[in-house]
Design a protein around this motif. Sequence first.
Motif, short mmCIF file in Angstrom:
data_model
loop_
_atom_site.label_atom_id
_atom_site.label_comp_id
_atom_site.label_asym_id
_atom_site.label_seq_id
_atom_site.Cartn_x
_atom_site.Cartn_y
_atom_site.Cartn_z
N UNK A 3 0.83 -1.21 0.00
CA UNK A 3 0.00 0.00 0.00
C UNK A 3 0.86 1.25 0.00
N UNK A 4 1.91 1.26 0.84
CA UNK A 4 2.80 2.42 0.90
C UNK A 4 3.48 2.65 -0.44
N UNK A 5 4.03 1.59 -1.04
CA UNK A 5 4.73 1.73 -2.31
C UNK A 5 3.79 2.26 -3.38
N UNK A 6 2.54 1.75 -3.40
CA UNK A 6 1.58 2.18 -4.41
C UNK A 6 1.23 3.65 -4.22
N UNK A 7 0.99 4.05 -2.98
CA UNK A 7 0.63 5.44 -2.70
C UNK A 7 1.79 6.38 -3.02
N UNK A 8 3.02 5.95 -2.68
CA UNK A 8 4.18 6.78 -2.99
C UNK A 8 4.33 6.96 -4.49
N UNK A 9 4.17 5.87 -5.24
CA UNK A 9 4.28 5.96 -6.69
C UNK A 9 3.23 6.88 -7.28
N UNK A 10 2.00 6.77 -6.79
CA UNK A 10 0.92 7.62 -7.28
C UNK A 10 1.19 9.08 -6.94
N UNK A 11 1.67 9.34 -5.71
CA UNK A 11 1.97 10.71 -5.29
C UNK A 11 3.03 11.34 -6.18
N UNK A 12 4.12 10.59 -6.45
CA UNK A 12 5.18 11.11 -7.32
C UNK A 12 4.67 11.35 -8.73
N UNK A 13 3.79 10.46 -9.20
CA UNK A 13 3.24 10.60 -10.55
C UNK A 13 2.44 11.88 -10.71
N UNK A 14 1.53 12.14 -9.77
CA UNK A 14 0.72 13.35 -9.90
C UNK A 14 1.55 14.61 -9.64
N UNK A 15 2.58 14.48 -8.78
CA UNK A 15 3.46 15.62 -8.53
C UNK A 15 4.20 16.03 -9.79
N UNK A 16 4.70 15.02 -10.55
CA UNK A 16 5.44 15.32 -11.77
C UNK A 16 4.54 15.92 -12.85
N UNK A 17 3.23 15.72 -12.72
CA UNK A 17 2.28 16.34 -13.63
C UNK A 17 1.88 17.74 -13.19
N UNK A 18 2.45 18.21 -12.07
CA UNK A 18 2.13 19.53 -11.57
C UNK A 18 0.82 19.61 -10.81
N UNK A 19 0.28 18.45 -10.42
CA UNK A 19 -1.00 18.43 -9.69
C UNK A 19 -0.70 18.46 -8.19
N UNK A 20 -0.28 19.63 -7.71
CA UNK A 20 0.21 19.75 -6.35
C UNK A 20 -0.88 19.54 -5.30
N UNK A 21 -2.07 20.06 -5.56
CA UNK A 21 -3.16 19.87 -4.61
C UNK A 21 -3.53 18.40 -4.48
N UNK A 22 -3.51 17.68 -5.60
CA UNK A 22 -3.81 16.25 -5.55
C UNK A 22 -2.74 15.49 -4.79
N UNK A 23 -1.46 15.90 -4.97
CA UNK A 23 -0.37 15.27 -4.23
C UNK A 23 -0.53 15.52 -2.74
N UNK A 24 -0.93 16.74 -2.37
CA UNK A 24 -1.15 17.05 -0.95
C UNK A 24 -2.28 16.20 -0.38
N UNK A 25 -3.33 15.99 -1.18
CA UNK A 25 -4.45 15.16 -0.73
C UNK A 25 -4.01 13.72 -0.49
N UNK A 26 -3.15 13.21 -1.37
CA UNK A 26 -2.63 11.85 -1.20
C UNK A 26 -1.79 11.75 0.07
N UNK A 27 -1.06 12.81 0.41
CA UNK A 27 -0.30 12.82 1.66
C UNK A 27 -1.23 12.74 2.87
#
Length: 288
Positions: A3-27
């Motif tokens: 679960x942690x690995x999947x969430x980290x991967x998703x967070x980095x993916x949306x961050x690299x797309x510039x979706x900062x609010x979505x990355x914050x929500x994942x955190x």
Amino acid sequence: SGTLDWKLGLTLSVLRQGKYAEAASLCDELIALFPDRADFWMLQANAYIGLGEPMRAAQNFEMVGRMGKATPASYNTLGDIPGSDLADEYVMIGAHLDSWHYGTGATDDGSGTVVMMEAMRILKALDLQPRRTIRIALWAGEEQGLLGSRGWVANHPDLHAKVSAYLNVDNGTGRIRGIWDQSNEAALPVFEQILWPFRDLGVVAVKHGNTGGTDHLAFDAENIPGFNFIQDPIEYGTHTHHTAADTFERLMIDDLKQAAVVVAATAYHLAMRDEMMPRKPVEAPTTD
């Protein structure tokens, strides 16, 4: 955990797309899942929110800039130990010199850089004469999309058939535990033979499958055998990767020494083989 690995991967993916609010929500979700690390994920969430705010504010201003003739540039750094009878063929080892803007990039990828430099120093100190040329490449622009390694590969099509293998270290400060074959099954017995003597140093795995996110992919994309070593994770995925905690005191020097020895030996043996590293089979194009 998975679960942690999947969430980290998703967070980095949306961050690299510039979706900062979505990355914050994942955190925020990670805070709920891992309350013992709530302080860390809270800092990450606040940082991602902060990254997004200047972009939104900039919409209210007219930005005027001027580029001079001296356009900022970054460069790859390469060096060779020349080969002998197979000097026009190469075994390459590498890591990336650039770092994320938080911290100082000690584990991403200062650690890989010093491992590769030490591996070359070991080979020079032993006064070994490899058959193939051993080339170190310290890449620029990895964090922006493997720009340095992809650029080098694109600019040197004449060398594609001459590179026997490329070896990469870019997963933190941990000691080497093995290597991925990058779905090149023919490479498995080669690595098993080379790495077997290092079992007493903890090198125990030659794994079939792919790993991504770093510079070996630039080579693999052109069917040049490119591989990334498996390392102890230490705090890489949970604490230091792309954070302000990525500083010198996080480095584990004894682990880096072990990694340098393993890399030096692997590169030397690949440089001494009669055959080049096997490549993945290329499927013939089909026609309807």
